[in-house]
Design an enzyme around this catalytic site. Structure first.
Site, short mmCIF file in Angstrom:
data_model
loop_
_atom_site.label_atom_id
_atom_site.label_comp_id
_atom_site.label_asym_id
_atom_site.label_seq_id
_atom_site.Cartn_x
_atom_site.Cartn_y
_atom_site.Cartn_z
N HIS A 18 0.83 -1.20 0.00
CA HIS A 18 0.00 0.00 0.00
C HIS A 18 0.86 1.25 0.00
O HIS A 18 0.71 2.14 -0.85
CB HIS A 18 -0.92 0.00 1.22
CG HIS A 18 -1.85 1.17 1.29
ND1 HIS A 18 -3.12 1.13 0.79
CD2 HIS A 18 -1.67 2.42 1.79
CE1 HIS A 18 -3.69 2.31 0.97
NE2 HIS A 18 -2.84 3.12 1.58
N GLU A 19 1.79 1.32 0.95
CA GLU A 19 2.63 2.51 1.07
C GLU A 19 3.62 2.62 -0.09
O GLU A 19 4.01 3.71 -0.49
CB GLU A 19 3.37 2.51 2.40
CG GLU A 19 2.47 2.51 3.63
CD GLU A 19 1.48 3.67 3.64
OE1 GLU A 19 1.78 4.73 3.04
OE2 GLU A 19 0.40 3.52 4.25
N HIS A 22 2.07 4.65 -2.82
CA HIS A 22 2.21 6.09 -2.57
C HIS A 22 3.63 6.56 -2.89
O HIS A 22 3.82 7.58 -3.54
CB HIS A 22 1.90 6.39 -1.10
CG HIS A 22 0.47 6.20 -0.71
ND1 HIS A 22 -0.58 6.68 -1.47
CD2 HIS A 22 -0.10 5.58 0.36
CE1 HIS A 22 -1.73 6.38 -0.89
NE2 HIS A 22 -1.46 5.71 0.22
#
Length: 419
Positions: A18-19, A22
């Site tokens: 997920h990160e 980003h």
């Protein structure tokens, strides 16, 4: 211990992917990413690579990417401040020492008259080591400020989140949930490659040692043409006839290595949900195909995405109560249960959790990625962004409410499993 390890691995993979979404798209947009963190709270481990510090934090409740312009660590150098300057080979300031200047004997101390390290990249001041008039010092784009011995790279405005186009900012935020769907797809493809894909061919799969099929002499790979004279065209036909005839002799007409055979099999009786059915101890046939594994990855991801959205629909219509939600404790207990079924079930569970995390983060709830995207949508309609302080207040309230919800859900989990 195996459950703990499984939970840590699954949790770590979900948060990292997920990160990482980003991080990758923020860096592609030219945003300075100060930190890539797994977990919250105090740092347990940290390592700087390039411009970014990679950290593992104590509390396993998420993670974050700290982007320039989005973090509170902004340095303001006001007129009258006494600071130390150190220079690179191009005679540009590459270190700005804010305190403890005596530890840097080679720095040049000045009294600040004007400083702009975001747009102009200049510092104007009066040097203390000589009686000279006001001087202007150019600041390097990669200069660092040093406070209490800790370095922090400056962020010129063009490296800040807010300086990027709406499309770049949207992608940097959307990429987190997107990567959770990518992770789920990868997991489902790996399962299909390793385990194989069930097919509907009338072909026998694995034979259990204690089943009626093994006792009758059936073998893995036998192709079923008919049962009691009824033509068989699919595996579904085989299952249906066996289930409907417990304790009845069935004449299997099969082919094995090109040779036709007739074998009599008597399905054992088993009660399932009050119904008596027949079983012979044969698994469905499977096929290992890289192309079909990719297709399965897409279909599985779509199926579980649809299922989760259906559950969200129940939540909106009132058919879903808060007692049906699970926090970290509930997920841990579910992981322990799934782990008993084997590695493939555990991998599938990880894929489902990843999709769930992606969908939850896309909901238009303040403090979540979906809340940020909602503000971007409003900006696109208005033609200008909403005031940052107002947006920040909305996200702060949303975060507080989410933490409260997490506490309630976690307490329900503790009562359900331990009290």
């Amino acid at each position: 211990m195996s459950t703990v390890i499984a939970f840590i691995v699954i949790f770590g993979a979900l948060v990292i992917f997920h990160e990482l979404g980003h991080l990758i798209f923020a860096k592609r947009a030219g945003i300075l990413c100060r930190e890539f963190a797994i977990g919250m709270g105090p740092k347990v481990f940290s390592h700087k690579f390039g411009e970014t510090i990679y950290t593992i934090r104590l509390l396993p409740i998420g993670g974050f990417v700290r982007m320039a312009g989005e973090d509170p660590e902004t340095v303001e150098i006001k007129p009258g401040y006494r600071i130390g300057l150190m220079f690179d080979s191009n005679n540009k300031v590459d270190k700005i020492i804010l305190n403890n200047k005596e530890k840097y004997p080679n720095c040049r101390v000045i009294e600040v008259e004007h400083a702009d390290i975001e747009h102009e990249l200049v510092i104007k001041g009066y040097p203390e080591d000589e009686e000279e008039s006001l001087q202007t010092f150019r600041v390097s784009k990669t200069a660092v400020t040093i406070e209490n011995g800790l370095e922090s790279q400056i962020a010129p405005y063009n490296r800040q989140f807010a300086s990027k186009t709406l499309a770049q900012r949207t992608m940097a935020i959307f990429a987190g949930p997107m990567m959770n769907f990518v992770l789920a797809f990868i997991v489902f493809v790996i399962i299909a490659l390793l385990q194989g894909i069930p097919t509907n061919e009338p072909k026998l799969g694995e034979i259990t040692a204690d089943g009626a099929a093994n006792a009758a002499g059936l073998l893995k790979g036998d192709i079923v043409h008919s049962i009691n004279g009824a033509e068989i065209s699919s595996w579904s036909d085989v299952v249906e006839i066996i289930r409907e005839n417990p304790n009845e002799n069935l004449d299997f007409s099969i082919s094995r290595n090109g040779e036709e055979k007739e074998i009599v099999v008597t399905p054992k009786e088993q009660t399932v949900e009050g119904d008596k059915i027949g079983i012979i101890g044969v698994y469905s046939p499977i096929e290992k195909s890289p192309l079909k594994a990719i297709t399965t990855g897409f279909t599985e991801t779509y199926f579980w995405t649809k299922q989760i959205f259906m559950m969200l629909g129940q939540l909106v219509t009132g058919q879903f109560s808060i007692d049906m939600l699970s926090g970290p404790v509930g997920i841990y207990e579910s992981t322990a249960t799934v782990a008993k079924s084997g590695i493939y079930y555990l991998m599938k569970w990880a894929g489902i959790l990843s999709i769930n995390l992606g969908i939850m983060n896309l909901l238009p709830i303040p403090a979540l990625d979906g809340g940020r995207l909602m503000f971007f949508a409003v900006e696109a309609v208005r033609g200008k962004p909403i005031d940052r302080h107002k947006e920040g207040m909305v996200h702060f309230i949303g975060f507080a409410l989410l933490m409260l919800l997490m506490l309630v859900v976690t307490w329900n989990d503790i009562q359900r499993f331990f009290l």
